[in-house]
Design a protein around this motif. Structure first.
Motif, short mmCIF file in Angstrom:
data_model
loop_
_atom_site.label_atom_id
_atom_site.label_comp_id
_atom_site.label_asym_id
_atom_site.label_seq_id
_atom_site.Cartn_x
_atom_site.Cartn_y
_atom_site.Cartn_z
N ASN A 19 0.83 -1.21 0.00
CA ASN A 19 0.00 0.00 0.00
C ASN A 19 0.87 1.26 0.00
OD1 ASN A 19 0.87 -0.29 2.63
ND2 ASN A 19 -0.98 0.60 3.51
N PHE A 31 0.92 -6.37 6.86
CA PHE A 31 0.66 -5.06 7.47
C PHE A 31 0.51 -3.96 6.42
CE2 PHE A 31 3.52 -7.27 10.55
CZ PHE A 31 2.56 -7.52 11.51
N ASN A 89 -5.23 -0.09 7.45
CA ASN A 89 -5.56 -1.14 6.47
C ASN A 89 -5.63 -2.51 7.15
OD1 ASN A 89 -2.80 -1.36 6.86
ND2 ASN A 89 -2.42 -2.05 4.77
N GLU A 128 1.99 8.43 13.71
CA GLU A 128 3.28 8.54 13.03
C GLU A 128 3.51 7.31 12.14
OE1 GLU A 128 5.95 10.93 13.30
OE2 GLU A 128 4.24 12.11 14.01
N LEU A 129 2.96 6.19 12.57
CA LEU A 129 3.18 4.93 11.84
C LEU A 129 2.12 4.67 10.78
CD1 LEU A 129 4.10 2.70 14.92
CD2 LEU A 129 5.68 3.52 13.16
N VAL A 165 1.15 6.12 8.22
CA VAL A 165 1.53 6.31 6.82
C VAL A 165 1.86 4.97 6.15
CG1 VAL A 165 3.96 6.72 7.37
CG2 VAL A 165 3.02 7.66 5.28
N PHE A 166 2.30 4.01 6.95
CA PHE A 166 2.63 2.68 6.41
C PHE A 166 1.41 1.77 6.30
CE2 PHE A 166 6.47 3.95 8.91
CZ PHE A 166 7.28 4.22 7.82
N HIS A 167 0.31 2.20 6.86
CA HIS A 167 -0.85 1.32 6.97
C HIS A 167 -2.12 2.03 6.50
CE1 HIS A 167 1.85 -1.09 9.41
NE2 HIS A 167 2.04 -0.08 10.22
N SER A 168 -1.96 2.87 5.48
CA SER A 168 -3.09 3.71 5.12
C SER A 168 -4.10 2.98 4.26
CB SER A 168 -2.58 4.95 4.41
OG SER A 168 -1.77 4.57 3.33
N CYS A 169 -5.29 3.50 4.29
CA CYS A 169 -6.45 2.92 3.63
C CYS A 169 -6.81 3.84 2.45
CB CYS A 169 -7.55 2.88 4.69
SG CYS A 169 -9.15 2.47 4.08
#
Lengths: 385, 385
Positions: A29, A212, B29, B208-209, B211-215
């Protein structure tokens, strides 16, 4: 499958030497996730990676937050030496020097990150330089992470050479590249990034983390259809996109020229890199921030060089991927801001850049590791894409 | 916005005491990402979390891979003691005992993870027990992570009490919960999980994290519309879903009863927890694996208790959220498998479960930390959702 469509697409659009293998592709993603997983998998916390500065500053947090790794800057300057042909030129000698400095500081450098086409410079690495960099990395056993996110946003005449197009890589098992839909398709909200690596061990480890960073099925389905519509992409979308980028860039560059602002010669990306040094009260990052704030007060948001870890104050990145009336309005506001400046412009010099290099306490890579990979200055809240 | 719609939806469907604040909601996500970010933010690598076993085994890797934290099992057994009313019953005394054992082993326990409705048991924590667990956690300064992913897949008559419905939490700043679209809407590929926390510091760190798990934006947009269609959800989707789940569960339970397989009394989730102990050649996890393999050979995929870190061999989780003909076919195949068994069923006993508890070298939480949070047995490749 989505990976098959991506492999076909990238084969065609990078001019790949051989047809790309879908098995070498991992979908996530966004490229943030590609940076997070690669930095976690390739390095140990505390390790370093070489990166020519200025560079897209978001890489710091993307490699730090999960990966815990730190940038080792390869500082580039606007001054052109006798051996160089243009400002901010990367050379292998500069990579060598930065690597040796890092070693002396006890930093274990594991990778070289290159952004091509470059952000924020907007230029393209010549094939010869690219090969030299790859050979340099191979010589020192460094992984190479190529960020090719602006691969298809080339509006100039310079030929872009994708790492995927090279027939014979010096170290294929340590050469990894990424691309995504955000920039080249103007779809930053769609959150799809792609990792290409021929290293099965690395890919296996990355795959453990991909749970993740997964990309929704419906999004994959829709993008498959987009990629399959090769006729529309080839004859409508990409030509139109390039034409618009070129037009917008020309207008912005002309507008800046009218204001006496030189622009770094670029041929890709959605932005230009412009020299505002003559408008700084002093050649410092404080003055750069002050100018940035003043421009923002006139409702124009541009990005200061500090956000890209530039070693010279006074450079700004201006995004032009917008409608032409917005660009005219932007240059108008810029004109108003700069004319309202009552202070006499200072003479341009590069002394502060030299300071930055000579004073490792002030802005060294080692410092970065104490600050979570983020710049500690007041600029930390400036978001740049 | 999406968060506002989710807040409204969860307010209504959890029977929240007060209207939920969208500001307390973080969208990611999937709940994998919620586990990854919470474990990274709440704990230091090497820390432990209490979790009643059996439990959804995926939590191990989801909290280990980025967070580096390890489960401290609270083993539950099928035998019902005088103080207990049903098998696999959680009590605060068991939490206390596990916490003390972990302390003796030098594990710094930072959190308690509870799955409610439970996976794989399919039961629901009574409100009173829930409160006791929260008070226990408060007493020891533990964070509580409530996994309520099956919140709306309640097909039985038992009332589900969401943590969000409790008027007054013992330690609101350390109480976090998650929910997602995967299970209750039958949309596991859509990748949307939701964290609810009232702790602004935790939320800031998680953000902060994120951004790595965005939907993706388009996914948020479509799900907003789904959540707004309250009439259809209330009068069509949820009643139909519950009716189908209940029907399917009844048919599966009846089919298993015909084969002499007792089922743990459940009222939520998409699965039942069934007692195959009498079909094991011996009361060992090796025999459990052998039986699982034999059933798989007949083209029926069920999940062995070992995959849920159950301390008693012979329990299996069977998913019933499928069409009725598939369930009939499944029980048929199961019948064929079990009847083809030439070996005499062994007598049921719990000695191996006792072994597992008494022999910390064999299956202790501490062991888990050496194996990347994954079970080292041959079962490691069994994927369970």
């Amino acid at each position: 499958s989505f990976r098959e469509e991506i492999a076909k697409f990238l084969t065609d659009y990078t001019g790949a030497a051989k047809e790309l293998n879908p098995e070498h592709i991992t979908v996530m993603n966004g490229c943030c996730a590609v940076f997070a997983t690669l930095s976690t998998v390739l390095c140990d916390p505390g390790d370093g990676y070489l990166i020519p500065a200025p560079y897209y500053g978001g890489i710091n947090s993307k490699t730090w937050l999960y990966g815990g790794i730190q940038p080792v800057h390869v500082p580039l300057f606007s001054e052109v030496t006798d051996e160089e042909s243009h400002p901010f030129q990367l050379t292998v000698a500069k990579l060598e020097a930065a690597l040796q400095r890092a070693k002396k500081q006890g930093i274990h450098v594991r990778a070289l990150i290159l952004i091509n086409p470059h952000n924020p410079l907007g230029d393209i690495y010549p094939e010869q330089l690219l090969k030299e960099c790859l050979e340099f990395a191979h010589r020192y056993g460094l992984h190479v992470i190529m960020d090719e996110i602006y691969m298809l946003s080339v509006y100039g005449d310079t030929t872009f050479t994708s790492i995927l197009s090279l027939d014979c890589l010096p170290d294929p098992e340590r050469t990894h590249s990424m691309w995504g839909f955000s920039k080249d398709f103007g779809m930053s909200g769609i959150r799809v990034g792609v990792l290409h690596t021929k290293n099965p061990e690395i890919q296996k480890a990355v795959n453990e983390l991909v749970v993740f960073h997964s990309c929704p099925g419906p999004v994959q389905h829709i993008l498959c259809q987009l990629l399959r519509d090769r006729d529309w992409l080839e004859n409508v979308f990409f030509p139109t996109n390039k034409k618009r980028l070129r037009e917008a860039q020309n207008i912005l560059v002309a507008g800046l020229a009218d204001l006496g602002i030189p622009v770094f010669k670029s041929s890709a990306g959605l932005y230009v890199w412009a020299d505002f040094r003559k408008f700084l009260k002093s050649q410092t990052f404080e003055a750069e921030f002050e100018l940035w704030q003043k421009i923002l007060d006139k409702k124009l948001l541009i990005s200061p060089g500090k956000a890209f870890y530039c070693y010279e104050p006074g450079w700004f990145r201006l995004v032009f991927s917008d409608s032409l009336d917005k660009i005219y309005l932007g240059t108008q506001r810029l004109e108003q801001t700069l004319q309202s400046d009552t202070v006499e412009p200072a003479t341009t010099n590069t002394s502060s850049a030299a300071d930055a290099l000579c004073n490792p306490e002030k802005d060294s890579p080692a410092k970065t590791s104490h600050t979570s990979g983020e710049d500690p200055s007041q600029l930390e809240n400036i978001l740049v894409y």
